[in-house]
Design a protein around this motif. Sequence first.
Motif, PDB file in Angstrom:
ATOM      1  N   GLY A  29       0.825  -1.213   0.000  1.00  0.00           N
ATOM      2  CA  GLY A  29       0.000   0.000   0.000  1.00  0.00           C
ATOM      3  C   GLY A  29       0.859   1.263   0.000  1.00  0.00           C
ATOM      4  N   PHE A  30       2.134   1.116   0.390  1.00  0.00           N
ATOM      5  CA  PHE A  30       2.968   2.315   0.571  1.00  0.00           C
ATOM      6  C   PHE A  30       4.277   2.250  -0.205  1.00  0.00           C
TER       7      PHE A  30
ATOM      8  N   HIS B  95      -2.667   1.596  -4.424  1.00  0.00           N
ATOM      9  CA  HIS B  95      -3.985   2.133  -4.027  1.00  0.00           C
ATOM     10  C   HIS B  95      -4.988   1.006  -3.739  1.00  0.00           C
TER      11      HIS B  95
ATOM     12  N   ARG C 209      -4.301   0.006  -0.277  1.00  0.00           N
ATOM     13  CA  ARG C 209      -4.768   1.032   0.669  1.00  0.00           C
ATOM     14  C   ARG C 209      -6.292   1.004   0.783  1.00  0.00           C
TER      15      ARG C 209
ATOM     16  N   ARG D 214      -8.232   0.786   4.234  1.00  0.00           N
ATOM     17  CA  ARG D 214      -9.168   1.829   4.699  1.00  0.00           C
ATOM     18  C   ARG D 214     -10.466   1.860   3.890  1.00  0.00           C
TER      19      ARG D 214
END
Length: 269
Positions: free
Chosen positions: A249-250, A257, A260, A264
């Motif tokens: 995700g990072f 994305h 991510r 979330r």
Amino acid sequence: MDIDRKAFLDSLGRAEGVARMGHEARADALESHMMSELNNAIAAKKYPTAAEVEEQIETHPYRAGVGFMMVSRSGEHVKKLPPMPEKPMLADFFRLRFADTAYHCLQSANLATKNGMSEEVVLACLLHDVVQEIMRTDHGWWGAQLFEPYVSERVAFAIRYHQTLRYYADPSVGYEYPELYRQLFGGDYVPPPYIEATYQMVRKHKWYMEPRMVAVNDLYAFDPNVVVTIEPFEDIIGRHFKQPKEGLGFDGSPVAHMWRTIIRPDQPL
Ligand SMILES: [Fe+2]
Ligand SMILES: [Fe+2]
């Protein structure tokens, strides 16, 4: 019940056969014929038609393709999700996010291990359906995309095409069209042309057996006494899954994305 007289007589060996039968044998034969007709009628009724499945679209407040974590199918409200580590690894997603799909994927990977599959097929089984947390439609393609930067081309191939091969039997490896699909898509469902074309391509591909083995080990008949966790697969993940040091995700990858979104999903934008 209406009796098909010709089918009944055929089953007894036509009129000559009936003439040789005693009164009781005839009654028994009629009864067993009616039972089998009744069973056939029940079997035929068991599955909806594809048209009936389509009729059900407007009976739900959500579309069938929406991911499991994105909507509650029971009508109950969704629950707050546990926080994730700052640099989440694949196993963290299994423990903290893949609530509806982890069990099925772990069971499939466990079966693949028992069946002596290669480590790459075991990994593909472990990963094959988890993308259904965010998207179910064409989940083979979505899933392959989610994992592509971190796995071998062969594993991505297995994940991408397992979806297609599920619709096509292969008696050479004992794979039959799933009963579940008759329920889900309708007894008379025919996959769309792009799926058929994909099947024809994959069938001739040198890696055909990779996604085929994912379909073969795609397990729905779970043994509730067998509890499978992610731990036994940590070694295979270590050898065949390139965990980004920044966390999934990072890492700035083209699919960050998507990870991510799984971290979330309550973020409105
Ligand atoms: Fe699948
Ligand atoms: Fe599956």
